[in-house]
Design an enzyme around this catalytic site. Sequence first.
Site, PDB file in Angstrom:
ATOM      1  CB  SER A 114      70.861 -16.104  16.275  1.00  0.00           C
ATOM      2  OG  SER A 114      70.589 -17.471  16.479  1.00  0.00           O
ATOM      3  CE  LYS A 117      69.100 -17.058  20.224  1.00  0.00           C
ATOM      4  NZ  LYS A 117      69.210 -17.622  18.867  1.00  0.00           N
ATOM      5  CB  SER A 322      73.445 -17.269  19.994  1.00  0.00           C
ATOM      6  OG  SER A 322      72.457 -17.040  19.017  1.00  0.00           O
TER       7      SER A 322
END
Length: 489
Positions: A114, A117, A322
Amino acid sequence: MLLLTLLIVALAVPAGLAVSPGFLGPARPPEPAAAGPWQQLPAALSAAGGGGNGGSMKPLSTTARVPDPAALAAQLDATLKADGAGSFTGVVQDAVTGEVLFDRAGDEVRAPASNLKLLTAAAALRTLGPDRRFSTRVVAGAVPGTVVLTGGGDVLLGTGDSAPDAVLGRAGLATLARSTVRALQQAGVSGPVSVLLDDALFSGPALSPAWSPEDVAAGEIAPIYPLALNSARFDPGTTSGPRPQDAAMTAAEAFTARLAEAGAAAGVAVAPGVARATATQKGPQKAPQGGPDVGGGPAGKILAEVESATVSQQVDLLMRTSDNYLTEVMGRMVAAASGKPASNDGAVAAVLQQLQELEIPSATLRAADLAGLTLDNQVSARQLSALVRAMTSGPDLRLRSALAGFPVAGLTGTLGSRYTDTSTARGAGLVRAKTGTLNTVIALSGYVVDADGRLLVFSFIGNGLTPGAAGNRAALDRTASVLAACGCR
């Protein structure tokens, strides 16, 4: 009391950073290096708004001592160790000068989970702008007696009244329904009114081919649409488990129910059921001119609309929690604003284009999605560290809006339950970083002010790790805590 104290520190530190030369570059005469007042317990809360020197925190100084690379490496090499299989790469940089203070295979591309991101967060702020909002509209259909619910990119819709101070549920379907009924009344329409759904803003497959069916079934992600309730969750308080597989239709059905309730109280009948609108049923989309008209009036006229939270607020949410779904939607909105297809491939291309415009070397970077759900993504620690540095200290001030979204160690978001033992306590309330976790991957990228008052940015990525080995997360947290406590000489 400990959590309250840490929260005060966490709030006060960004207040000082927001005006510090460490973030904006040296714009004032250097101040003498201090003995870390930013890490001491404050005597009072910062002044409202956090600007200037009205609070208890002093601005950072560009004359604060930079950690000695050799001394820093000695400490980080002792903590950044895999628990079992696999290995870690990492980069630490001085935020102001860009000097690399620690480099362990920093150019080696790896699956970032993640941490990917961060790319979408930066692209959204640069392309869409921090203050942009997305509209969900009801327009007059081309077929008499129809209205078209039109998705405009807001997937944080709520079923109730709009909540102006919220991010999730800032735009509410009950408010949209009442406004629609008022417009129908003004047009002299008593019904029955049928609801059609227009979710054609996005194109291409709703699921990335890189996502595993198991992740979809588990609710890690779902088919991507330009409108949804609760970031494609059945309930705003539930952030795990299966998701709606047609989030747009789920939202449309909820809107129809709200419209029927509002219509019943106002004498406007609403037909049950929802269908997706064809191009001929939608008619041309027009800006509102004069009063609303349904049935015989111009199709495409806006009857009602509600607006989302700002892009800055949504980026804050997707970083802090997230949120996979919100990230993918934001990427498609970046693509649409860039003139590219609002598809998975278009979104990836649009986001990577922004990285190039930030002059972050990206020739080796590979992205298959934007949420970071696949091992096909390949990013280096140096690329992520450079991106965090662009957010803290780069010339594009729009990126500063991303800083508050980084979870705070021991306090907020995906770091809220970490940094709770003696080995990581030095980083609690001070480390701010984006987390990333897959079965064999763990990553942490963010920023911290060290004990000497120097702003540092960092990225650490572990790949090939033993699944479930608890020592890997602890290794990352201890390593980031070293940076917070560093007066490394």
